[in-house]
Design a protein around this motif. Structure first.
Motif, PDB file in Angstrom:
ATOM      1  N   ALA A 150       4.098   0.389   5.220  1.00  0.00           N
ATOM      2  CA  ALA A 150       5.449   0.026   4.790  1.00  0.00           C
ATOM      3  C   ALA A 150       6.488   0.413   5.830  1.00  0.00           C
ATOM      4  O   ALA A 150       7.410  -0.349   6.120  1.00  0.00           O
ATOM      5  N   LEU A 151       6.335   1.599   6.404  1.00  0.00           N
ATOM      6  CA  LEU A 151       7.314   2.053   7.380  1.00  0.00           C
ATOM      7  C   LEU A 151       7.206   1.273   8.683  1.00  0.00           C
ATOM      8  O   LEU A 151       8.201   1.003   9.354  1.00  0.00           O
ATOM      9  N   GLU A 152       5.975   0.882   9.018  1.00  0.00           N
ATOM     10  CA  GLU A 152       5.765   0.144  10.260  1.00  0.00           C
ATOM     11  C   GLU A 152       5.999  -1.352  10.081  1.00  0.00           C
ATOM     12  O   GLU A 152       6.203  -2.080  11.053  1.00  0.00           O
ATOM     13  N   GLY A 153       5.948  -1.837   8.835  1.00  0.00           N
ATOM     14  CA  GLY A 153       6.072  -3.264   8.586  1.00  0.00           C
ATOM     15  C   GLY A 153       4.773  -4.005   8.823  1.00  0.00           C
ATOM     16  O   GLY A 153       4.773  -5.195   9.156  1.00  0.00           O
ATOM     17  N   ALA A 154       3.640  -3.317   8.643  1.00  0.00           N
ATOM     18  CA  ALA A 154       2.323  -3.907   8.897  1.00  0.00           C
ATOM     19  C   ALA A 154       1.637  -4.252   7.581  1.00  0.00           C
ATOM     20  O   ALA A 154       2.016  -3.771   6.509  1.00  0.00           O
ATOM     21  N   VAL A 155       0.602  -5.101   7.669  1.00  0.00           N
ATOM     22  CA  VAL A 155      -0.172  -5.446   6.478  1.00  0.00           C
ATOM     23  C   VAL A 155      -1.222  -4.366   6.236  1.00  0.00           C
ATOM     24  O   VAL A 155      -1.636  -3.656   7.154  1.00  0.00           O
ATOM     25  N   SER A 156      -1.651  -4.255   4.993  1.00  0.00           N
ATOM     26  CA  SER A 156      -2.654  -3.261   4.631  1.00  0.00           C
ATOM     27  C   SER A 156      -4.047  -3.765   4.984  1.00  0.00           C
ATOM     28  O   SER A 156      -4.374  -4.933   4.764  1.00  0.00           O
ATOM     29  N   SER A 157      -4.871  -2.879   5.512  1.00  0.00           N
ATOM     30  CA  SER A 157      -6.239  -3.246   5.880  1.00  0.00           C
ATOM     31  C   SER A 157      -7.218  -3.056   4.724  1.00  0.00           C
ATOM     32  O   SER A 157      -8.410  -3.294   4.869  1.00  0.00           O
ATOM     33  N   ARG A 158      -6.706  -2.633   3.555  1.00  0.00           N
ATOM     34  CA  ARG A 158      -7.585  -2.413   2.408  1.00  0.00           C
ATOM     35  C   ARG A 158      -6.805  -2.596   1.113  1.00  0.00           C
ATOM     36  O   ARG A 158      -5.576  -2.560   1.093  1.00  0.00           O
ATOM     37  N   SER A 159      -7.549  -2.805   0.032  1.00  0.00           N
ATOM     38  CA  SER A 159      -6.954  -2.893  -1.298  1.00  0.00           C
ATOM     39  C   SER A 159      -7.089  -1.544  -1.988  1.00  0.00           C
ATOM     40  O   SER A 159      -8.097  -0.850  -1.831  1.00  0.00           O
ATOM     41  N   LEU A 160      -6.078  -1.194  -2.778  1.00  0.00           N
ATOM     42  CA  LEU A 160      -6.080   0.074  -3.499  1.00  0.00           C
ATOM     43  C   LEU A 160      -5.921  -0.207  -4.985  1.00  0.00           C
ATOM     44  O   LEU A 160      -4.937  -0.822  -5.407  1.00  0.00           O
ATOM     45  N   ARG A 161      -6.909   0.241  -5.773  1.00  0.00           N
ATOM     46  CA  ARG A 161      -6.878   0.043  -7.224  1.00  0.00           C
ATOM     47  C   ARG A 161      -7.156   1.365  -7.923  1.00  0.00           C
ATOM     48  O   ARG A 161      -7.944   2.179  -7.441  1.00  0.00           O
ATOM     49  N   THR A 162      -6.541   1.552  -9.067  1.00  0.00           N
ATOM     50  CA  THR A 162      -6.771   2.777  -9.827  1.00  0.00           C
ATOM     51  C   THR A 162      -8.161   2.736 -10.455  1.00  0.00           C
ATOM     52  O   THR A 162      -8.620   1.697 -10.923  1.00  0.00           O
ATOM     53  N   SER A 163      -8.834   3.879 -10.454  1.00  0.00           N
ATOM     54  CA  SER A 163     -10.162   3.950 -11.065  1.00  0.00           C
ATOM     55  C   SER A 163     -10.089   4.409 -12.511  1.00  0.00           C
ATOM     56  O   SER A 163     -11.066   4.334 -13.247  1.00  0.00           O
ATOM     57  N   GLY A 164      -8.950   4.878 -12.919  1.00  0.00           N
ATOM     58  CA  GLY A 164      -8.697   5.305 -14.290  1.00  0.00           C
ATOM     59  C   GLY A 164      -7.191   5.329 -14.473  1.00  0.00           C
ATOM     60  O   GLY A 164      -6.451   4.755 -13.672  1.00  0.00           O
ATOM     61  N   THR A 165      -6.728   5.990 -15.499  1.00  0.00           N
ATOM     62  CA  THR A 165      -5.285   6.144 -15.650  1.00  0.00           C
ATOM     63  C   THR A 165      -4.749   6.978 -14.489  1.00  0.00           C
ATOM     64  O   THR A 165      -5.318   8.008 -14.140  1.00  0.00           O
ATOM     65  N   ALA A 166      -3.679   6.509 -13.885  1.00  0.00           N
ATOM     66  CA  ALA A 166      -3.112   7.203 -12.723  1.00  0.00           C
ATOM     67  C   ALA A 166      -1.596   7.185 -12.811  1.00  0.00           C
ATOM     68  O   ALA A 166      -1.001   6.300 -13.434  1.00  0.00           O
ATOM     69  N   VAL A 167      -0.989   8.174 -12.180  1.00  0.00           N
ATOM     70  CA  VAL A 167       0.469   8.271 -12.134  1.00  0.00           C
ATOM     71  C   VAL A 167       0.901   8.305 -10.676  1.00  0.00           C
ATOM     72  O   VAL A 167       0.359   9.078  -9.877  1.00  0.00           O
ATOM     73  N   THR A 168       1.848   7.439 -10.332  1.00  0.00           N
ATOM     74  CA  THR A 168       2.384   7.436  -8.974  1.00  0.00           C
ATOM     75  C   THR A 168       3.900   7.529  -9.005  1.00  0.00           C
ATOM     76  O   THR A 168       4.538   7.179  -9.999  1.00  0.00           O
ATOM     77  N   LEU A 169       4.431   8.013  -7.915  1.00  0.00           N
ATOM     78  CA  LEU A 169       5.869   7.958  -7.682  1.00  0.00           C
ATOM     79  C   LEU A 169       6.092   6.750  -6.786  1.00  0.00           C
ATOM     80  O   LEU A 169       5.609   6.715  -5.655  1.00  0.00           O
ATOM     81  N   ALA A 170       6.769   5.745  -7.298  1.00  0.00           N
ATOM     82  CA  ALA A 170       6.923   4.478  -6.579  1.00  0.00           C
ATOM     83  C   ALA A 170       8.256   4.441  -5.844  1.00  0.00           C
ATOM     84  O   ALA A 170       9.308   4.711  -6.422  1.00  0.00           O
ATOM     85  N   LEU A 171       8.185   4.102  -4.569  1.00  0.00           N
ATOM     86  CA  LEU A 171       9.374   3.996  -3.733  1.00  0.00           C
ATOM     87  C   LEU A 171       9.327   2.681  -2.972  1.00  0.00           C
ATOM     88  O   LEU A 171       8.290   2.327  -2.407  1.00  0.00           O
TER      89      LEU A 171
END
Length: 343
Positions: A136-157
């Motif tokens: 995000a900071l570099e403006g690049a695409v992600s090289s992988r997918s990230l999915r939750t494996s169970g209930t998860a909590v994130t701080l979204a910015l």
């Protein structure tokens, strides 16, 4: 501390706090409730039943575990916790898709995430973790997918929110580059990096150096290789020209962290290990300047010449004021080859 160290003999005291503490002292109330919930049920059950945002105390503790926030004060961590948005994700939720530039950064606070890609084996990521931060900071695409494996909590910015945070807090900028420099620098590597531009830099230094030549010289420093012409002008404005005279000290082992670019001449670096020579075209202490560590060496001029110096505090003040420069320097560091350890 009671929760982290399992000091459950103090549980009655926590219950007393819940019963008698002013409920307007919300930080204390929610932290005590969270601690008792952990005592009374397994962590997975607590995650399932706790539907409120994570307590600010827990959030601050998780953020502290991220290098980006390692040097931030406790008060500032609580301010970030209060101003940010927590998201509770169901199992299997996609946080970041492979091949897409993330518009949102997720700071994983609770639960786990599975990282998958077409070329790598799945990887489990636990808290705390900054997901999509570099991309995000570099403006690049992600090289992988990230999915939750169970209930998860994130701080979204969002990316804009992150840049605003960095602009408002120099300590966050320091933490960011301390982490990046640690990743880029191999253990035991030399404090000197060659630019490969010795001939060009010596030519610039022949008759002194004017402001526009500072810009040309600074472009040889890999960290600044992605900086635009406008931002390079700002960097040049905080760059000091230092005439070097044989026999004089350039800096001591305890001097404040700085990045030095030797344009011409020669410098002898002495410390506990072998003596090292830095010549025209060499950078001294760049990773130390970004991480805040002292070089730990004494530099003595052996041959007359000219050097450029960027003081760490001035650099971080500038990075805090100029988000585009921050992003460009970050992108330059992301593309640095990892150096081999010194032998």
């Amino acid at each position: 501390e009671v929760r982290a160290q399992g000091l459950w003999a103090l549980a009655p005291d926590i219950e007393h706090v819940l019963a008698h503490r002013d409920v307007r002292d919300w930080y204390v109330f929610e932290a005590a409730s969270w601690a008792l919930a952990e005592q009374r049920m397994p962590a997975d059950k607590r995650r399932e039943r706790w539907l409120e945002p994570l307590p600010a105390v827990v959030l601050a503790d998780r953020l502290r575990g991220l290098p980006l926030f390692a040097s931030v004060s406790v008060d500032e961590l609580f301010r970030i916790a209060a101003a940010s948005k927590q998201i509770r994700h169901d199992p299997g939720a996609t946080l970041i898709a492979e091949g897409a530039a993330p518009a949102t950064i997720h700071l994983l606070l609770d639960g786990t995430v599975i990282a998958t890609s077409a070329t790598q084996a799945p990887q489990t990521i636990g808290p705390p973790a900054a997901l999509g931060f570099a991309e995000a900071l570099e403006g690049a695409v992600s090289s992988r997918s990230l999915r939750t494996s169970g209930t998860a909590v994130t701080l979204a910015l969002t990316t804009d929110q992150l840049r605003t945070m960095l602009a408002d807090n120099t300590e966050l900028v320091r933490g960011l580059f301390a982490e990046m420099s640690t990743r880029a620098e191999a253990p035991g590597c030399s404090p000197i990096r060659a630019t490969g531009a010795a001939t060009d830099l010596a030519r610039l230094a022949t008759d002194g150096i004017v402001p526009v030549e500072k810009i040309l010289a600074l472009q040889s420093i890999p960290h600044f290789s992605r900086a635009s012409a406008e931002e390079m002008q700002q960097l040049a404005a905080i760059t000091h020209t230092v005439p070097m005279r044989a026999g004089s000290a350039l800096f001591s082992a305890s001097s404040p962290a700085a990045t030095w670019l030797v344009l011409s001449g020669e410098v002898r670096l002495e410390g506990e290990g072998p003596t090292i020579a830095a010549r025209g075209g060499d950078i001294i202490g760049s990773f130390c300047a970004l991480s805040g560590r002292e070089v730990g060496l004494t530099a003595t001029v052996v041959e007359d010449g000219i050097a450029l110096r960027i003081d760490r505090d001035e650099l971080f003040e500038l990075l805090g004021e100029r988000p585009d420069l921050l992003r460009q320097v970050f992108a330059g560091m992301m593309n640095l080859p990892r150096p081999a350890a010194a032998v």
